[in-house]
Write a protein that holds these residues in place. Sequence first.
Motif, short mmCIF file in Angstrom:
data_model
loop_
_atom_site.label_atom_id
_atom_site.label_comp_id
_atom_site.label_asym_id
_atom_site.label_seq_id
_atom_site.Cartn_x
_atom_site.Cartn_y
_atom_site.Cartn_z
N ILE A 193 0.80 -1.23 0.00
CA ILE A 193 0.00 0.00 0.00
C ILE A 193 0.83 1.27 0.00
O ILE A 193 0.48 2.26 -0.63
CB ILE A 193 -0.97 -0.02 1.21
CG1 ILE A 193 -1.95 -1.18 1.05
CG2 ILE A 193 -1.71 1.31 1.36
CD1 ILE A 193 -2.74 -1.50 2.28
N ILE A 197 -1.38 4.50 5.70
CA ILE A 197 -2.30 3.38 5.77
C ILE A 197 -3.49 3.76 6.65
O ILE A 197 -3.31 4.31 7.76
CB ILE A 197 -1.59 2.14 6.36
CG1 ILE A 197 -0.41 1.75 5.44
CG2 ILE A 197 -2.55 0.98 6.52
CD1 ILE A 197 0.57 0.82 6.09
N ASP A 201 -7.64 0.35 4.17
CA ASP A 201 -6.52 -0.46 3.70
C ASP A 201 -6.39 -1.75 4.53
O ASP A 201 -6.23 -2.85 3.99
CB ASP A 201 -5.20 0.33 3.81
CG ASP A 201 -5.18 1.55 2.91
OD1 ASP A 201 -5.75 1.49 1.81
OD2 ASP A 201 -4.60 2.58 3.32
N ARG A 204 -9.32 -4.22 3.89
CA ARG A 204 -9.15 -5.00 2.66
C ARG A 204 -8.08 -6.07 2.82
O ARG A 204 -8.23 -7.20 2.37
CB ARG A 204 -8.80 -4.08 1.50
CG ARG A 204 -9.97 -3.25 0.98
CD ARG A 204 -9.63 -2.59 -0.34
NE ARG A 204 -8.54 -1.62 -0.18
CZ ARG A 204 -8.73 -0.34 0.11
NH1 ARG A 204 -9.96 0.12 0.28
NH2 ARG A 204 -7.71 0.49 0.23
#
Length: 335
Positions: A193, A197, A201, A204
């Motif tokens: 990512i 963050i 995030d 998922r």
Amino acid sequence: MATARSTKTKIPQLSWTEAHPAPVVLISGPEGFLADRASQSIREALRHQQADLEVHDIDAASYTAGELFTFASPSLFAEPRLIRVDGVEKCSDAFLEDAKKYVTQPAEDTTLVLRHGGGVRGKALLDLIRGGNGVEFVCAEVKKDQDRLAFAQGEFRRLGAQISPNAVRMLVAAYSGGLGELAGACEQLVSDIGTRIDEDDVNRATEGRVETSAFKVADAATAGRGADALVLLRQAFSTGTDPIPMLAALNFKMRGIARAYGATSSGGQLAKELGMAPWQADRAVKDARAWREEDLARCIEMAAETEWLLKGGSRDPEYALEKYLLFIARRGRER
């Protein structure tokens, strides 16, 4: 006349995060992952200084007399040496005798790293090191929720990343096993990512993990959203989720609320008193305002009852957990 100084100087017990080379290094404590990190830091520091470093590993339990001195002896080209000894808490008598001799007069250009996981075996050697013949880095067991949060936050700082407070809480809840798994999850998130963050995030990345679902249920229940919590709980059951992690998440939230009940300290002071992050303390205080003391007491009793029911005391553990969840969602005000 000057007073003679004691030959025994008690060394400080430093954190594993401060690990650095020294002629004799003791890495103590039961947290194996942190011990590995400390040992790795020492090796990397030595490699950075001396690329031709020789590394030798010794198992203290199967040690034979003279082995330590053989590895510590200078080689033909006098390369610097790192000797790592694992399992000192299970060491042989031969190792104990050789090590006690060695630490009082360590070899030149040699770093000896001793790993002791806990217990009384080898105490005489540890006392000798702690008396002034080495440095010690402590790897205490990480059990408290706040300590795991602090570890994860430290991992993201080490990786040069920023993560929101709720996101790191979700991540820690999702990886409730060993620290190695949690550290790997932190690294993977940053790799996938980037350095910023948020909750989406983490959501998922951890989709489908039991513990993440459990905290969603617990958040809904402690917020008083009984219907939402019940739907989430039944969805989790439909996918085969075990009730025990769900109960653990509910109990985690309720412990914080119970500890914050009636608190009058400032936010920062309260966070220290409760061993929580400031945002956690604020949330617990806010949630606690909706509770009565007698209902919190009953909730604690129900937590123990529900655990017993989930571990064989009931033929319908899912119903037992639903009943406890609704009690929390109604702030104990059973109708």
